[in-house]
Design an enzyme around this catalytic site. Structure first.
Site, PDB file in Angstrom:
ATOM      1  N   SER A  68       0.843  -1.190   0.000  1.00  0.00           N
ATOM      2  CA  SER A  68       0.000   0.000   0.000  1.00  0.00           C
ATOM      3  C   SER A  68       0.879   1.240   0.000  1.00  0.00           C
ATOM      4  O   SER A  68       1.988   1.227   0.541  1.00  0.00           O
ATOM      5  CB  SER A  68      -0.919   0.000   1.220  1.00  0.00           C
ATOM      6  OG  SER A  68      -1.868   1.046   1.137  1.00  0.00           O
ATOM      7  N   ASP A  69       0.387   2.300  -0.599  1.00  0.00           N
ATOM      8  CA  ASP A  69       1.107   3.570  -0.629  1.00  0.00           C
ATOM      9  C   ASP A  69       0.081   4.691  -0.532  1.00  0.00           C
ATOM     10  O   ASP A  69      -0.981   4.618  -1.165  1.00  0.00           O
ATOM     11  CB  ASP A  69       1.915   3.698  -1.922  1.00  0.00           C
ATOM     12  CG  ASP A  69       2.878   4.862  -1.867  1.00  0.00           C
ATOM     13  OD1 ASP A  69       3.891   4.754  -1.150  1.00  0.00           O
ATOM     14  OD2 ASP A  69       2.610   5.896  -2.514  1.00  0.00           O
TER      15      ASP A  69
END
Length: 192
Positions: A68-69
């Site tokens: 995730s970012d």
């Protein structure tokens, strides 16, 4: 049950994944988070999420790996983690009294390698807070390790007038979409 691996050292992401399952491995990874010039930012957060998940999958090839970012954007520009308190103050002043967007990419790589990817968009509106409030927030130290120089789940909540979208995505992990994806992959206990 398939092993689940979180490709992040973020305590917030660990806390959020624990809402879905207690059975997972944490595997912080190094990924080049340099943005490609001119690339759409929503595509970039998904690309970076995929890079992280793929790096974890090299170490855990039989696992479902989650990357995730999160990126704070305003005026079409990304605001990353500030380098120092002055840069944090500049970012917060830019956000003050305005609405910005938080993009969170999610990549889930099962052992078969067919990635499930998405990007959430959440609009966050800041109050027009005073300089003494800004100074008090900076003194907490919280802004220095957060994209956009604030944490919605911490003292940064005092700066926010409202949000439109997914609160958990602003924290760094879209919980409900991740839960649905893991259920669809039969990666959770009790799913078949």
């Amino acid at each position: 049950m398939i092993e689940i691996v979180l490709a992040s050292g973020s305590p917030r992401r660990r806390e959020l994944l624990a809402l879905i399952t207690e059975e997972f491995t944490v595997c912080p990874v190094d990924a080049d988070e340099t943005l490609r010039p001119g690339a759409p930012l929503d595509e970039e957060v998904v690309r970076l999420s995929c890079l992280k998940a793929a790096a974890a999958q090299k170490l855990h090839p039989d696992a479902v790996c989650i990357g995730s970012d999160t990126m704070v954007t305003i005026d079409g520009l990304p605001l990353g983690k500030p380098k120092d308190e002055k840069q944090a103050a500049d970012m917060l002043r830019r956000l003050r009294g305005r609405t910005h967007e938080v993009l969170t990419g999610l990549a889930v790589l099962p052992p078969d390698g067919e990635a499930r990817m998405l990007c959430t968009r959440t609009r966050v509106t800041f109050r027009d807070f005073a300089e003494d409030e800004l100074a008090a927030y900076l003194a907490t130290g919280e802004p220095l390790d957060k994209a956009g120089a604030y944490g919605i789940q911490g003292h940064g909540a005092l700066l926010i007038r409202g949000i439109e979208g997914d609160y958990y995505s602003v924290m760094g992990l879209p919980v409900a979409p991740l839960y649905e994806t893991l259920r669809g992959l039969h990666a959770l206990a009790g799913t078949a």
